[in-house]
Design a protein around this motif. Structure first.
Motif, PDB file in Angstrom:
ATOM      1  N   TRP A  95       7.171  -4.338   0.832  1.00 15.47           N
ATOM      2  CA  TRP A  95       7.454  -5.089   2.059  1.00 15.47           C
ATOM      3  C   TRP A  95       6.794  -6.471   2.083  1.00 15.47           C
ATOM      4  N   PRO A  96       5.541  -6.594   1.711  1.00 18.93           N
ATOM      5  CA  PRO A  96       4.898  -7.911   1.781  1.00 18.93           C
ATOM      6  C   PRO A  96       5.617  -8.960   0.932  1.00 18.93           C
ATOM      7  N   VAL A  97       5.998  -8.634  -0.325  1.00 18.95           N
ATOM      8  CA  VAL A  97       6.673  -9.629  -1.159  1.00 18.95           C
ATOM      9  C   VAL A  97       8.054  -9.958  -0.587  1.00 18.95           C
ATOM     10  N   SER A  98       8.789  -8.947  -0.152  1.00 17.84           N
ATOM     11  CA  SER A  98      10.121  -9.244   0.393  1.00 17.84           C
ATOM     12  C   SER A  98      10.011 -10.074   1.674  1.00 17.84           C
ATOM     13  N   SER A  99       8.946  -9.867   2.453  1.00 18.85           N
ATOM     14  CA  SER A  99       8.737 -10.705   3.640  1.00 18.85           C
ATOM     15  C   SER A  99       8.493 -12.141   3.229  1.00 18.85           C
ATOM     16  N   ALA A 100       7.681 -12.325   2.178  1.00 14.57           N
ATOM     17  CA  ALA A 100       7.399 -13.681   1.697  1.00 14.57           C
ATOM     18  C   ALA A 100       8.696 -14.341   1.223  1.00 14.57           C
ATOM     19  N   VAL A 101       9.551 -13.554   0.515  1.00 11.88           N
ATOM     20  CA  VAL A 101      10.848 -14.075   0.067  1.00 11.88           C
ATOM     21  C   VAL A 101      11.662 -14.556   1.274  1.00 11.88           C
ATOM     22  N   ALA A 102      11.643 -13.736   2.329  1.00 12.02           N
ATOM     23  CA  ALA A 102      12.418 -14.087   3.523  1.00 12.02           C
ATOM     24  C   ALA A 102      11.873 -15.348   4.185  1.00 12.02           C
ATOM     25  N   ILE A 103      10.550 -15.466   4.255  1.00 16.48           N
ATOM     26  CA  ILE A 103       9.943 -16.649   4.894  1.00 16.48           C
ATOM     27  C   ILE A 103      10.310 -17.914   4.118  1.00 16.48           C
ATOM     28  N   ILE A 104      10.204 -17.843   2.782  1.00  8.44           N
ATOM     29  CA  ILE A 104      10.541 -19.015   1.963  1.00  8.44           C
ATOM     30  C   ILE A 104      12.017 -19.389   2.161  1.00  8.44           C
ATOM     31  N   LEU A 105      12.888 -18.380   2.211  1.00  5.57           N
ATOM     32  CA  LEU A 105      14.315 -18.623   2.423  1.00  5.57           C
ATOM     33  C   LEU A 105      14.536 -19.381   3.732  1.00  5.57           C
ATOM     34  N   LEU A 106      13.807 -18.926   4.771  1.00  8.48           N
ATOM     35  CA  LEU A 106      13.922 -19.573   6.078  1.00  8.48           C
ATOM     36  C   LEU A 106      13.499 -21.036   5.990  1.00  8.48           C
ATOM     37  N   MET A 107      12.408 -21.275   5.265  1.00  9.36           N
ATOM     38  CA  MET A 107      11.906 -22.649   5.115  1.00  9.36           C
ATOM     39  C   MET A 107      12.945 -23.520   4.394  1.00  9.36           C
ATOM     40  N   ILE A 108      13.511 -22.955   3.336  1.00 11.39           N
ATOM     41  CA  ILE A 108      14.511 -23.712   2.559  1.00 11.39           C
ATOM     42  C   ILE A 108      15.659 -24.149   3.465  1.00 11.39           C
ATOM     43  N   LEU A 109      16.026 -23.288   4.410  1.00 16.82           N
ATOM     44  CA  LEU A 109      17.156 -23.604   5.273  1.00 16.82           C
ATOM     45  C   LEU A 109      16.773 -24.486   6.452  1.00 16.82           C
ATOM     46  N   VAL A 110      15.607 -24.190   7.059  1.00 18.35           N
ATOM     47  CA  VAL A 110      15.273 -24.861   8.318  1.00 18.35           C
ATOM     48  C   VAL A 110      14.827 -26.301   8.087  1.00 18.35           C
ATOM     49  N   ILE A 111      14.010 -26.534   7.051  1.00 18.79           N
ATOM     50  CA  ILE A 111      13.446 -27.867   6.885  1.00 18.79           C
ATOM     51  C   ILE A 111      14.531 -28.947   6.677  1.00 18.79           C
ATOM     52  N   PRO A 112      15.501 -28.736   5.781  1.00 19.15           N
ATOM     53  CA  PRO A 112      16.537 -29.772   5.642  1.00 19.15           C
ATOM     54  C   PRO A 112      17.366 -29.980   6.905  1.00 19.15           C
ATOM     55  N   ILE A 113      17.603 -28.893   7.648  1.00 20.36           N
ATOM     56  CA  ILE A 113      18.429 -29.022   8.849  1.00 20.36           C
ATOM     57  C   ILE A 113      17.707 -29.845   9.914  1.00 20.36           C
ATOM     58  N   VAL A 114      16.415 -29.560  10.090  1.00 16.96           N
ATOM     59  CA  VAL A 114      15.628 -30.310  11.076  1.00 16.96           C
ATOM     60  C   VAL A 114      15.577 -31.785  10.679  1.00 16.96           C
ATOM     61  N   ALA A 131       0.854  -1.197   0.000  1.00 15.40           N
ATOM     62  CA  ALA A 131       0.000   0.000   0.000  1.00 15.40           C
ATOM     63  C   ALA A 131       0.881   1.235   0.000  1.00 15.40           C
ATOM     64  N   VAL A 132       0.375   2.323  -0.598  1.00  9.27           N
ATOM     65  CA  VAL A 132       1.122   3.566  -0.537  1.00  9.27           C
ATOM     66  C   VAL A 132       0.720   4.258   0.755  1.00  9.27           C
ATOM     67  N   ALA A 133       1.444   3.957   1.761  1.00  7.14           N
ATOM     68  CA  ALA A 133       1.056   4.468   3.087  1.00  7.14           C
ATOM     69  C   ALA A 133       2.261   4.307   4.003  1.00  7.14           C
ATOM     70  N   MET A 134       2.088   4.638   5.241  1.00  8.66           N
ATOM     71  CA  MET A 134       3.131   4.395   6.250  1.00  8.66           C
ATOM     72  C   MET A 134       2.492   3.647   7.391  1.00  8.66           C
ATOM     73  N   PRO A 135       2.832   2.417   7.717  1.00 11.33           N
ATOM     74  CA  PRO A 135       3.732   1.513   6.994  1.00 11.33           C
ATOM     75  C   PRO A 135       3.171   1.097   5.617  1.00 11.33           C
ATOM     76  N   PRO A 136       4.053   0.702   4.689  1.00 12.27           N
ATOM     77  CA  PRO A 136       3.612   0.513   3.309  1.00 12.27           C
ATOM     78  C   PRO A 136       2.914  -0.819   3.063  1.00 12.27           C
ATOM     79  N   TYR A 137       1.993  -1.189   3.921  1.00 10.27           N
ATOM     80  CA  TYR A 137       1.212  -2.413   3.687  1.00 10.27           C
ATOM     81  C   TYR A 137      -0.095  -2.286   4.429  1.00 10.27           C
ATOM     82  N   MET A 138      -1.039  -3.112   4.069  1.00  8.31           N
ATOM     83  CA  MET A 138      -2.302  -3.193   4.793  1.00  8.31           C
ATOM     84  C   MET A 138      -2.769  -4.628   4.828  1.00  8.31           C
ATOM     85  N   PRO A 139      -3.596  -5.046   5.720  1.00  8.95           N
ATOM     86  CA  PRO A 139      -4.247  -4.194   6.716  1.00  8.95           C
ATOM     87  C   PRO A 139      -3.326  -3.820   7.877  1.00  8.95           C
ATOM     88  N   VAL A 140      -3.646  -2.657   8.489  1.00 10.30           N
ATOM     89  CA  VAL A 140      -2.971  -2.263   9.718  1.00 10.30           C
ATOM     90  C   VAL A 140      -4.010  -2.338  10.830  1.00 10.30           C
TER      91      VAL A 140
END
Lengths: 303, 380
Positions: A270-289, A41-50
């Motif tokens: 922010w929302p897409v980059s957060s999703a990128v970060a979550i997927i990255l975490l999954m890629i790393l955590v699942i094989p290690i566990v 969203a064009v707002a501060m913070p740049p996402y919704m819902p808040v």
């Protein structure tokens, strides 16, 4: 009374690490996860819902309904993200392997060195950490660039007549990662080798092994926990590495850390980059566990 | 001629000049920097012998064993095994195996893989390996534990795995470095006899390093007593105990009373010594030292008699004293008796009956005495 106090203290000691994990891992993780389900969203913070409390409980419930997995769907639709993930994992894997190749002999040499010399060697491995990481990566630019130290040296020796193009290629990224993460590989392997009973290799030789065979049948298998720890310590941060590919790599080098950075800063998504970060975490955590489960099962055997 | 104790199985190749030694250590010296661990040492060990290297820590016995195994090279001198010099032959090409003090079991392998380790390295066919491993585990009674890892075994079981592993390749010589050092007393005594039976059964040559004299006496055919990198005496346990060749050996093995004095006369295989405490001693001695020479007579505590009355041969080989200390050990009692000149004598007596009338008590005046062949005259 004193007993109660000591029980309280021991509770408190246990609480501290859990509190640390809660505040510095679990809560930030949920914040990122929550943003990954939001819309830009064009707002501060740049996402919704808040969320706010003005709408009361029903308002919050209504806004919860606005959460969606759209960003994750988006990631699967653009092949750029998939390529970035794969390329990051491949680059990290190659770098980890190279680091192991260089780090193991160093750790082995340290463990075999006279006891009095070991603290000095250990210090030398740790010493580069005392200089800023960024400065050390910048220094590599000065070494690797076409008119840099390496090319000057090689042409002065007469090995090359054209400068080697290393900077802004994947080779520069490998060099940067191997250099920066080497201590993380050396230290766990060293600690595994150092506590190994020397008589084990003697026993192997006594039973007919040449020194090389004794290494592969006894020393190396026993240092595996150190090797695994070292590889994880290098691989995990290398997958998400941003500074090294940004400074040393070329524009065509695709790594997820750079993708994330551009989504976050250039696109302000922010929302897409957060999703990128979550997927990255999954890629790393699942094989290690998964790996740790196998390890635990293997330990249980032979009881 | 009187025998000094029974010699086991009447096995004595060392006494036969025609027999050839299996292992020959010739003038071997080993230096670590300035420190001389083994000093110009020569030894012969015979086939099927159970040979013990006995000494205090730092006497060079472990270094000698490590040179036999090939982990250390002699600074000078030579070791010959079965007619072949071992110089320059690395440990993995020597027909000897070693059982390590720490056992050195491979922690990442099961018991059977530990035992199979050397066989696999030699490229033995799989079926033969399985058969040999089963045989070895049966030998040390560990069949049930084949699939376990070493850290799930007790100390005694680990010791057996180490033994099975070192025997699996059927070495010509088995080297054992303090094989029973990590076991508790009861288990140690049991295992001593098991090791002896095993050595008999397999017909192997064993070289064992130990600091425990009882262990060496129990197991070995011959013992080499070592001190400061040198062999002080090599002999059967009975000879070492009954005829020590020096004050060091007499003192190191078992308890001993040493009477210093001067030779008065020497004739007919007996010498007369006047001790510094004034006791006239007559003792069997093959040597004839000159009159006035210093002499030391060593007498073991169990060969000293205690009585309330002076013996018939008093004052020769007898002295009056006072009971100073009594140590009751169950099988025997040790008395410390203080003589008139202040010297304390150790005497022990077997508790052959459960109860005695009027036992000896503290502070009682008693006579100690000993026979003319009870002791040995030490040369130095």
């Amino acid at each position: 009374m004193a007993k109660l106090a000591s029980a309280l203290v021991s509770r408190l000691v246990i609480i501290i690490p859990y509190a640390w994990l809660l505040f510095f891992f679990l809560i930030p993780f949920f914040i990122v996860f929550r943003i990954s389900l939001s819309q830009t969203a064009v707002a501060m913070p740049p996402y919704m819902p808040v969320f706010d409390l003005a709408g009361g409980l029903s308002g919050i419930m209504e806004k919860l309904g606005e959460f969606s997995l759209d960003n994750y769907v988006w990631l699967t639709e653009d092949v750029l993200y998939f390529n970035a993930y794969v390329s990051s994992v491949v680059i990290a894997a190659i770098s980890t392997f190279l680091t192991l190749l260089i780090g193991y002999p160093i750790a082995y040499g340290m463990a075999k060195a006279p006891r009095s010399l070991r603290p000095t060697l250990l210090m030398m491995v740790i010493l580069p950490f005392w200089t800023s990481f960024l400065i050390r990566v910048y220094a590599w630019i000065a070494i690797l660039k076409p008119e840099g130290l390496l090319n000057q040296f090689l042409s002065a020796v007469g090995l090359i007549d054209q400068p080697l193009i290393i900077l802004n290629t994947n080779a520069a990224i490998y060099i940067g990662i191997v250099y920066s993460y080497l201590p993380f590989m050396v230290l766990p392997i060293y600690s595994a080798l150092e506590k190994m009973d020397h008589s084990l290799t003697e026993a192997a030789q006594d039973l007919g092994c040449t020194p090389a065979a004794a290494f592969w049948r006894v020393t190396f298998p026993l240092s595996l926990p150190g090797v695994v720890a070292g590889c994880l310590l290098v691989f995990i941060p290398a997958v998400g590495e941003f500074v090294i590919p940004d400074l040393l790599g070329g524009s065509e080098t695709l790594m997820i850390g750079k993708t994330l950075w551009s989504e976050f800063n250039s696109n302000r998504d922010w929302p897409v980059s957060s999703a990128v970060a979550i997927i990255l975490l999954m890629i790393l955590v699942i094989p290690i566990v998964y790996f740790q489960n196998i390890q635990a099962k293997a330990d249980d055997e032979g009881r | 001629m009187k025998s000094l104790g029974s010699i086991r199985r009447s096995f004595a190749p060392w006494a036969d000049p025609a027999s050839k030694p299996f292992i020959s250590v010739k003038n071997v010296t080993k230096k670590f920097g300035d420190f001389t661990a083994v000093d110009d040492l020569s030894l012969n060990i015979y086939t099927r012998e159970f040979f013990a290297l006995l000494g205090a820590s730092g006497c060079g016995k472990s270094t000698l064993l490590r040179m036999l195994a090939g982990f250390e090279q002699p600074t000078s001198g030579e070791i010959i095994l079965d007619g072949q010099s071992l110089a320059g032959i690395p440990p993995y090409r020597r027909p000897v195996n070693m059982m390590f003090q720490s056992y050195a079991l491979f922690p990442h392998m099961t018991v059977e893989n530990n035992v199979a380790f050397g066989l696999k390295q030699d490229g033995m066919p799989k079926a033969d390996i399985a058969e040999r491993v089963a045989q070895m585990l049966k030998l040390v009674k560990l069949e049930k534990f084949a699939k376990r890892k070493p850290h799930h075994l007790s100390g005694g079981q680990r010791q057996r795995v180490a033994l099975a592993r070192s025997l699996a390749k059927r070495p010509k010589v088995l080297l054992l470095d303090e094989p029973l050092g990590a076991l508790d007393k009861k288990l140690r005594e049991e295992t001593q006899f098991e090791l002896m039976d095993l050595q008999q059964e397999l017909g192997l040559t064993f070289v064992v390093v130990t600091h425990d004299q009882e262990e060496a006496m129990t197991m070995a055919d011959r013992i080499a007593v070592m001190s400061h990198g040198k062999v002080v005496q090599v002999a059967t346990p009975a000879e070492i105990y009954e005829a020590p060749n020096s004050r060091f050996v007499a003192d190191f093995i078992g308890d001993v009373n040493i009477f210093d004095g001067k030779v008065i006369s020497a004739e007919d295989g007996y010498i007369r010594v006047e001790t510094t405490g004034g006791i006239p001693v007559r003792m069997a001695s093959p040597d004839k030292p000159g009159n006035g020479a210093t002499a030391a007579v060593a007498i073991r505590p169990e060969k000293i008699r205690i009585g309330r009355q002076p013996p018939a041969h008093a004052p020769v080989n007898a002295a009056e004293g006072e009971i100073w200390d009594i140590g009751y050990l169950g099988d025997m009692t040790v008395f410390h008796i203080r003589l008139k000149d202040g010297k304390v004598i150790k005497a022990s007596s077997l508790n052959a009956v459960r109860a005695v009338e009027d036992p000896l008590g503290y502070d009682q005046q008693v006579w100690i005495s000993f026979g003319e062949d009870a002791g040995v005259v030490l040369k130095d």
